[in-house]
Design a protein around this motif. Structure first.
Motif, PDB file in Angstrom:
ATOM      1  N   ASN C   2      25.178  21.414  42.191  1.00 41.81           N
ATOM      2  CA  ASN C   2      25.057  22.703  41.526  1.00 41.81           C
ATOM      3  C   ASN C   2      25.378  22.600  40.032  1.00 41.81           C
ATOM      4  O   ASN C   2      25.800  21.564  39.534  1.00 41.81           O
ATOM      5  CB  ASN C   2      25.977  23.721  42.212  1.00 41.81           C
ATOM      6  N   GLN C   4      27.791  23.888  38.275  1.00 39.91           N
ATOM      7  CA  GLN C   4      29.188  23.631  37.917  1.00 39.91           C
ATOM      8  C   GLN C   4      29.521  22.148  37.968  1.00 39.91           C
ATOM      9  O   GLN C   4      30.219  21.620  37.089  1.00 39.91           O
ATOM     10  CB  GLN C   4      30.111  24.410  38.867  1.00 39.91           C
ATOM     11  N   ARG C 172      31.860  35.600  41.163  1.00 43.34           N
ATOM     12  CA  ARG C 172      32.470  34.353  40.745  1.00 43.34           C
ATOM     13  C   ARG C 172      31.810  33.689  39.524  1.00 43.34           C
ATOM     14  O   ARG C 172      32.490  33.311  38.566  1.00 43.34           O
ATOM     15  CB  ARG C 172      32.424  33.395  41.949  1.00 43.34           C
ATOM     16  N   ASN C 173      30.477  33.527  39.549  1.00 39.48           N
ATOM     17  CA  ASN C 173      29.802  32.870  38.432  1.00 39.48           C
ATOM     18  C   ASN C 173      29.916  33.656  37.133  1.00 39.48           C
ATOM     19  O   ASN C 173      30.089  33.097  36.057  1.00 39.48           O
ATOM     20  CB  ASN C 173      28.322  32.626  38.763  1.00 39.48           C
ATOM     21  N   THR C 174      29.803  34.983  37.255  1.00 40.97           N
ATOM     22  CA  THR C 174      29.927  35.846  36.078  1.00 40.97           C
ATOM     23  C   THR C 174      31.330  35.721  35.489  1.00 40.97           C
ATOM     24  O   THR C 174      31.502  35.591  34.264  1.00 40.97           O
ATOM     25  CB  THR C 174      29.668  37.322  36.468  1.00 40.97           C
ATOM     26  N   PHE C 176      33.357  33.214  35.824  1.00 42.63           N
ATOM     27  CA  PHE C 176      33.487  31.853  35.287  1.00 42.63           C
ATOM     28  C   PHE C 176      32.913  31.782  33.869  1.00 42.63           C
ATOM     29  O   PHE C 176      33.569  31.333  32.930  1.00 42.63           O
ATOM     30  CB  PHE C 176      32.745  30.880  36.217  1.00 42.63           C
TER      31      PHE C 176
END
Lengths: 202, 202, 202
Positions: C2, C4, C172-174, C176
């Motif tokens: 992915n 990350q 979570r991604n936002t 991060f």
């Protein structure tokens, strides 16, 4: 009690002497400081290796012989230090013997724990050199690996030789002894002919 | 919540104050540097002990009260530092109280984890002194154990006294308090009469 | 594989370059010293985090890609170092990108292991900064966190922002990406306008 175990104890004893002698030029050279430095020099590298690998219990915690070998090394330094200082050449050979042995013991232990060869080489070099690095950082010296260029590199080369011999099916003890000799010879030639590792920045 | 736990928290608080005050003479004395130094000084010794023993989770990770005691120590230093600096004598007593307590807490914890007495003594001394050593290494000072000769040695003696009392069947709390008093008395006498450990090299 | 993970590898690569360049002003700048320094700078923070959390095996021991990214970073520094030194501004951005990413990776990993938010923030800051601290301690420099005031503090702020966004239910991604941007912006503004953390002692 096999040969390798006896060699490990002798290596620990030799490293304790070199650690205790290392505080010779420090202002405070009391019993505690010398003993502490000897202890850190002897067990630092193997401890870092085992903590990184998560291999518990640590060798010197489960096997009290290691602690006794260090105590004997401290006592020997206290009694014979004038003689030992005159023996600098022999001491250098003792240290060289120690790093050769510890490199291969560390590499082998890491391999037995199932890590990849690249990691095993790193663990071998750490086992041999990080005790001295921790000692130097604590006594505000430039770490040994930044000073003596062909020092850690000799360990690195020996660990690689061991891996190659092992991978082509050479018997374990033969591989161990051959690689140890490679490290010792490189280190002796390096000191004698002042070899240094190529500069990184031209 | 027993007496020993309360004493541990007080010891952590005292070490945080002494850690934050330690950056006083550094060029950069910002909030982050002072807090970081206080934190390292407080938890360094116990953390090293638990990592070496493979005893997880670390105390300050599982018990948030430790972190809060450190934060309180930092805040107290910020607010009262002029007063605290004038209190140097009391602070020295605080630090002495801290090392006495941490030595015995460390020795006891190691014994409870089943290690040999020699190892338990080493763990006790590490618990009390290595936070200060890590702090000194990070701020480029000569580590405390190389400077104040009768410092780690007082801890070492106290840990040995505890083991002896314990082995002859003295009740745990009595042994703990007696050994703590031994450390505190040795340290106070050492500072007062400038005792030092015998030199290693004659 | 992915996004990350790819960012982590890029961060490791960037830290290896900044580590290898760090020995530029040291007297001995041989291949071994530069490689060792690059290695320590890249893996030091994450290793300390995982050892403190007892999270084994360590990332770089189980995933060889980390080691390869570091080797690539060392090689790139060797080949392009004149170009890289001229690119100081870009490098600073690389380092900033690295600390932003490593802070949040470390915070997240600690949270996933079930620790409290206060501990997760500490682990995030350690992941980002302790590799540089260990590097500086080993090369006898004043550790980076004592020099560049708004450095660890930017990481600290970003980790707190992440925790707040996470606790109010932001995806979570936002969370991060937003927190990473916070760290990067603070750090860039801090360097540009020479921000510093308030002094601890008035």
């Amino acid at each position: 009690m096999n040969i390798q175990y006896i060699l490990e104890i002798v290596g620990t004893f030799a490293f304790a002497i070199s650690g205790a002698l290392a505080v010779k030029d420090q202002k405070h050279q009391d019993w505690f400081g010398a003993s502490f430095t000897a202890f850190i020099s002897s067990i630092g590298g193997g401890t870092l290796r085992d903590v990184l690998l998560g291999s518990y219990p640590l060798v010197w915690i489960s096997d009290i012989t290691i602690i006794h070998a260090i105590m004997l090394g401290i006592l020997a330094t206290f009694i014979f230090y004038k003689f030992l200082l005159r023996l600098r050449k022999t001491l250098f050979l003792f240290d060289t013997f120690g790093i050769a042995l510890f490199t291969l013991v560390g590499t082998e232990k890491a391999l037995n724990l199932g890590v990849r060869p690249e990691i095993a080489v790193i663990m071998g070099v750490f086992t041999a050199t990080m005790g001295g690095v921790i000692r130097d950082v604590m006594t505000n010296e430039i770490p040994i690996i930044y000073r003596k260029e062909v020092y850690a590199t000799a360990c690195f080369t020996g660990a690689c030789v061991y891996l190659i011999l092992d991978s082509i099916g050479i018997e374990r003890n033969t591989a161990f002894i051959t690689s140890a000799i490679v490290i010792i010879v490189i280190r002796i030639l390096a000191v004698r002919y002042q070899w240094s590792v190529p500069r990184f920045f031209r």
